[in-house]
Motif scaffolding. Structure first.
Motif, PDB file in Angstrom:
ATOM      1  N   LEU A   7     -33.018  21.409  18.667  1.00  0.00           N
ATOM      2  CA  LEU A   7     -32.132  20.655  19.558  1.00  0.00           C
ATOM      3  C   LEU A   7     -30.929  20.133  18.778  1.00  0.00           C
ATOM      4  CD1 LEU A   7     -31.402  19.318  22.238  1.00  0.00           C
ATOM      5  CD2 LEU A   7     -32.833  17.369  21.566  1.00  0.00           C
ATOM      6  N   GLY A   8     -31.153  19.681  17.541  1.00  0.00           N
ATOM      7  CA  GLY A   8     -30.052  19.233  16.700  1.00  0.00           C
ATOM      8  C   GLY A   8     -29.059  20.345  16.422  1.00  0.00           C
ATOM      9  N   VAL A   9     -29.582  21.548  16.192  1.00  0.00           N
ATOM     10  CA  VAL A   9     -28.720  22.716  15.968  1.00  0.00           C
ATOM     11  C   VAL A   9     -27.908  23.017  17.223  1.00  0.00           C
ATOM     12  CG1 VAL A   9     -28.699  25.209  15.530  1.00  0.00           C
ATOM     13  CG2 VAL A   9     -30.240  23.723  14.219  1.00  0.00           C
ATOM     14  N   ALA A  35     -29.577  10.441  22.374  1.00  0.00           N
ATOM     15  CA  ALA A  35     -30.590   9.661  23.084  1.00  0.00           C
ATOM     16  C   ALA A  35     -31.984   9.916  22.520  1.00  0.00           C
ATOM     17  CB  ALA A  35     -30.559   9.995  24.577  1.00  0.00           C
ATOM     18  N   VAL A  36     -32.253  11.160  22.147  1.00  0.00           N
ATOM     19  CA  VAL A  36     -33.548  11.519  21.566  1.00  0.00           C
ATOM     20  C   VAL A  36     -33.781  10.758  20.260  1.00  0.00           C
ATOM     21  CG1 VAL A  36     -34.787  13.406  20.413  1.00  0.00           C
ATOM     22  CG2 VAL A  36     -33.774  13.776  22.670  1.00  0.00           C
ATOM     23  N   SER A  67     -38.206  11.418  26.356  1.00  0.00           N
ATOM     24  CA  SER A  67     -39.512  11.005  25.831  1.00  0.00           C
ATOM     25  C   SER A  67     -40.166  12.133  25.042  1.00  0.00           C
ATOM     26  CB  SER A  67     -40.430  10.575  26.976  1.00  0.00           C
ATOM     27  OG  SER A  67     -39.900   9.476  27.674  1.00  0.00           O
ATOM     28  N   LEU A  68     -40.156  13.338  25.605  1.00  0.00           N
ATOM     29  CA  LEU A  68     -40.765  14.490  24.948  1.00  0.00           C
ATOM     30  C   LEU A  68     -40.127  14.755  23.590  1.00  0.00           C
ATOM     31  CD1 LEU A  68     -42.479  17.130  24.895  1.00  0.00           C
ATOM     32  CD2 LEU A  68     -40.593  18.238  26.108  1.00  0.00           C
ATOM     33  N   TYR A  69     -38.812  14.943  23.584  1.00  0.00           N
ATOM     34  CA  TYR A  69     -38.139  15.296  22.336  1.00  0.00           C
ATOM     35  C   TYR A  69     -38.074  14.112  21.375  1.00  0.00           C
ATOM     36  CZ  TYR A  69     -36.912  20.100  23.423  1.00  0.00           C
ATOM     37  OH  TYR A  69     -36.985  21.455  23.665  1.00  0.00           O
ATOM     38  N   GLY A  70     -38.038  12.879  21.910  1.00  0.00           N
ATOM     39  CA  GLY A  70     -38.053  11.710  21.046  1.00  0.00           C
ATOM     40  C   GLY A  70     -39.353  11.593  20.276  1.00  0.00           C
ATOM     41  N   ALA A  71     -40.469  11.787  20.975  1.00  0.00           N
ATOM     42  CA  ALA A  71     -41.777  11.734  20.317  1.00  0.00           C
ATOM     43  C   ALA A  71     -41.927  12.860  19.304  1.00  0.00           C
ATOM     44  CB  ALA A  71     -42.890  11.805  21.362  1.00  0.00           C
ATOM     45  N   LEU A  72     -41.460  14.066  19.663  1.00  0.00           N
ATOM     46  CA  LEU A  72     -41.537  15.193  18.736  1.00  0.00           C
ATOM     47  C   LEU A  72     -40.680  14.937  17.495  1.00  0.00           C
ATOM     48  CD1 LEU A  72     -41.383  18.284  21.149  1.00  0.00           C
ATOM     49  CD2 LEU A  72     -43.397  17.245  20.096  1.00  0.00           C
ATOM     50  N   ARG A  73     -39.530  14.311  17.673  1.00  0.00           N
ATOM     51  CA  ARG A  73     -38.646  14.011  16.534  1.00  0.00           C
ATOM     52  C   ARG A  73     -39.310  13.026  15.578  1.00  0.00           C
ATOM     53  NH1 ARG A  73     -32.377  14.135  17.506  1.00  0.00           N
ATOM     54  NH2 ARG A  73     -33.112  16.285  17.654  1.00  0.00           N
ATOM     55  N   LEU A 156     -33.951   2.461  24.194  1.00  0.00           N
ATOM     56  CA  LEU A 156     -32.780   3.303  23.930  1.00  0.00           C
ATOM     57  C   LEU A 156     -31.602   2.480  23.417  1.00  0.00           C
ATOM     58  CD1 LEU A 156     -32.506   5.892  26.861  1.00  0.00           C
ATOM     59  CD2 LEU A 156     -32.875   6.375  24.458  1.00  0.00           C
ATOM     60  N   GLU A 157     -31.517   1.229  23.846  1.00  0.00           N
ATOM     61  CA  GLU A 157     -30.372   0.392  23.504  1.00  0.00           C
ATOM     62  C   GLU A 157     -30.501  -0.269  22.137  1.00  0.00           C
ATOM     63  OE1 GLU A 157     -30.356  -2.314  26.753  1.00  0.00           O
ATOM     64  OE2 GLU A 157     -29.156  -1.001  28.075  1.00  0.00           O
ATOM     65  N   GLN A 158     -31.702  -0.279  21.554  1.00  0.00           N
ATOM     66  CA  GLN A 158     -31.908  -1.004  20.308  1.00  0.00           C
ATOM     67  C   GLN A 158     -32.502  -0.123  19.217  1.00  0.00           C
ATOM     68  OE1 GLN A 158     -34.467  -4.124  21.754  1.00  0.00           O
ATOM     69  NE2 GLN A 158     -32.759  -5.374  22.474  1.00  0.00           N
TER      70      GLN A 158
END
Length: 517
Positions: A7-9, A35-36, A67-73, A156-158
């Motif tokens: 996703l970063g790429v 956001a992720v 949520s999905l990609y944030g947890a994976l990251r 997300l804001e903090q």
């Protein structure tokens, strides 16, 4: 490489291009990637770290994607759960899956409050704000679950300025645990690694020629593995744009396809049937489609032909299962598409048909379909015996009966457990259903086997009819002209609709339940 890094790429390559459109609002790859990272940081500040289990009780929305990609990251393991499951079903998965944090729609907070004792091990409940939820005026401070309650928006804001992606995440680490539907007992959690998901998304995207010009209608449930790979991960890997639909609606599919000039649609056969039957659907509404994808269940050939003839768009049917991340086969785009076939093996995946001893059978012979490749799961979570019975010598035994033709195209015959034995003869429900779908007065049909004192089993069929004058005698007469005597249904039931799961797959077990089988 894994999905989060990819996703970063994509964010660097497609920066301002929309990654997804939701409620007509586009979000760029750069915005999504940012956001992720912020959400991964927020989870990290709560004490969620690599290897922890995070459950998602969410529908199709940006909340799910972030949520999905944030947890994976972060290196956490994601457990998607159908948000309309019963409290018992949700509680079982949360407990069996050793969940540390739950991310849920705010509308589900009262449900989780009632389950507070049942899910006591959960440390954090992150509520995703929705307009309807905000209007509910729920006094969360009065809830016993309140100390665990956190706000998705505030996380997300903090973000922590010092947060860095966990670069130690290994390809064999568990990325997602997908719980099967549990048709033969308690649901089993298929452990899919970062390598499993990344490889299957990449190979699927390449096989279907997904690219940055594609606009995919994402209406399949995101918590389901079909959507997760084909209509979510593969498009994001390709720089495509997802057009997110919160739920399936034939009218909205036609409207969205026309408005956004969608190029790809992925759905289960029931969805195609609804689109075909929708009276206001016009061929020109779908003239931007380059490809339709079908999976999740076998598509009746009559339905496939009628849809293609009406809308002048090709349907590529494929095959997969949760334990294989899920795709193993698709009808190729550069060769003829064979109606009734699930196609050929996708890149880097092997499919083979074997007899009960595990020996490969001859071309055209029916046996069990087994699969091998980088997409095959690590095993079932906390179920070593089930894992041992399913993964044998590096092959995944699917439980599906199939055959292969001399050009390498595979055909699903039926589930092993659904096969009906009438007086010693094998009857595959799908072959009877195919005949029924060819009848112009029938909208849907499903066939099940029931115990019979004389023949061992008998064929029962359930029909939704288009022609209201159609009788049981009419159906039997039609079947006598098209089926061998032992395949003809002994009982025919007319229903207003067939029971289906959330992806639209017809539930044969629910039909059996109606008659106490």
């Amino acid at each position: 490489m894994n999905l989060s890094k990819q996703l970063g790429v994509s964010a660097q390559r497609y920066h301002e291009k929309p990654a997804y459109i939701f409620n007509d609002r586009p979000t760029s790859y750069a915005e999504f990637d940012s956001a992720v990272t912020k959400f991964a940081s927020g989870l990290n500040q709560l004490g969620v770290s690599r290897g922890d289990h995070v459950a998602l009780l969410l529908g199709n929305s940006p909340h799910f994607l972030i949520s999905l990609y944030g947890a994976l990251r972060l290196g956490a393991t994601v457990i998607p759960i159908n948000p309309i499951y019963t409290p018992d079903e949700i509680g079982y998965i949360i407990n069996n899956g050793d969940v540390k944090a739950v991310i849920a729609l705010d509308l589900l907070i009262p449900l989780l409050e009632k389950m507070e004792q049942q899910i006591a091990m959960v440390e954090h409940v992150i509520a995703c704000e929705t307009p309807k939820g905000a209007q509910a005026a729920l006094d969360v401070t009065s809830l016993s679950i309140y100390p665990k309650l956190k706000s998705f928006t505030r996380l997300l804001e903090q973000p922590s300025p010092s947060f860095k992606e966990d670069t130690d995440v290994q390809e064999d680490d568990i990325a997602v645990i997908l719980y099967t539907s549990g048709t033969t007992g308690k649901p089993k959690g298929a452990m899919l690694t970062h390598k499993n998901l990344y490889s299957n998304a990449k190979d699927t995207a390449e096989y279907l020629a997904m690219n940055e010009d594609d606009r995919i209608i994402t209406t399949l449930p995101m918590f389901h593995v079909f959507c997760l790979t084909v209509a979510l991960n593969a498009p994001l890997m390709s720089g495509a744009t997802m057009i997110i639909m919160p739920q399936f609606s034939p009218a909205e599919v036609f409207e969205i396809a026309k408005k956004h000039r969608a190029t790809v649609f992925a759905g289960v056969p029931t969805m195609y049937n609804f689109l075909l039957q929708y009276p206001e659907g016009e061929p020109e509404d779908l003239n931007s489609f380059r490809l339709c994808i079908s999976g999740g269940a076998s598509m009746p050939v009559a339905l496939l032909n009628h849809f293609e003839q009406k809308f002048n768009v090709r349907i590529s049917e494929g095959y997969g299962l949760s334990e294989a991340s899920p795709v193993t086969c698709f009808n190729p785009l550069d060769r003829p598409r064979k109606p009734g076939s699930i196609g050929t093996s996708i890149n880097n995946v092997e499919n083979k048909i074997v007899n009960p001893l595990g020996v490969e059978v001859s071309v055209g012979e029916v046996g069990e379909l087994i699969v091998r490749g980088p997409n095959v799961m690590k095993g079932y979570y906390k179920m070593p015996e089930d894992t041992e019975h399913t993964l044998i010598d590096g092959w995944l035994y699917t439980g599906d009966l199939a055959r292969m033709d001399d050009e390498g195209y595979f055909y699903i015959v039926d589930r092993k457990k659904d096969m009906i034995i009438v007086g010693g003869y094998n009857v595959y429900p799908r072959e009877v259903e195919e005949v029924l779908y060819n009848h112009t007065g029938i909208v849907e049909a499903a066939v099940v086997g029931v115990p019979d004192p004389d023949l061992g089993e008998a064929v029962h069929c359930y029909i939704v009819k288009k022609d209201l004058t159609l009788t049981e005698e009419d159906i039997l007469e039609y079947c006598q002209d098209h089926l061998a005597k032992y395949k003809i249904p002994s009982n025919i039931f007319f229903l207003e609709e067939l029971p289906k799961n959330t992806t639209g797959k017809i539930l044969r077990r629910a039909l059996k339940k109606q008659i106490g089988v």
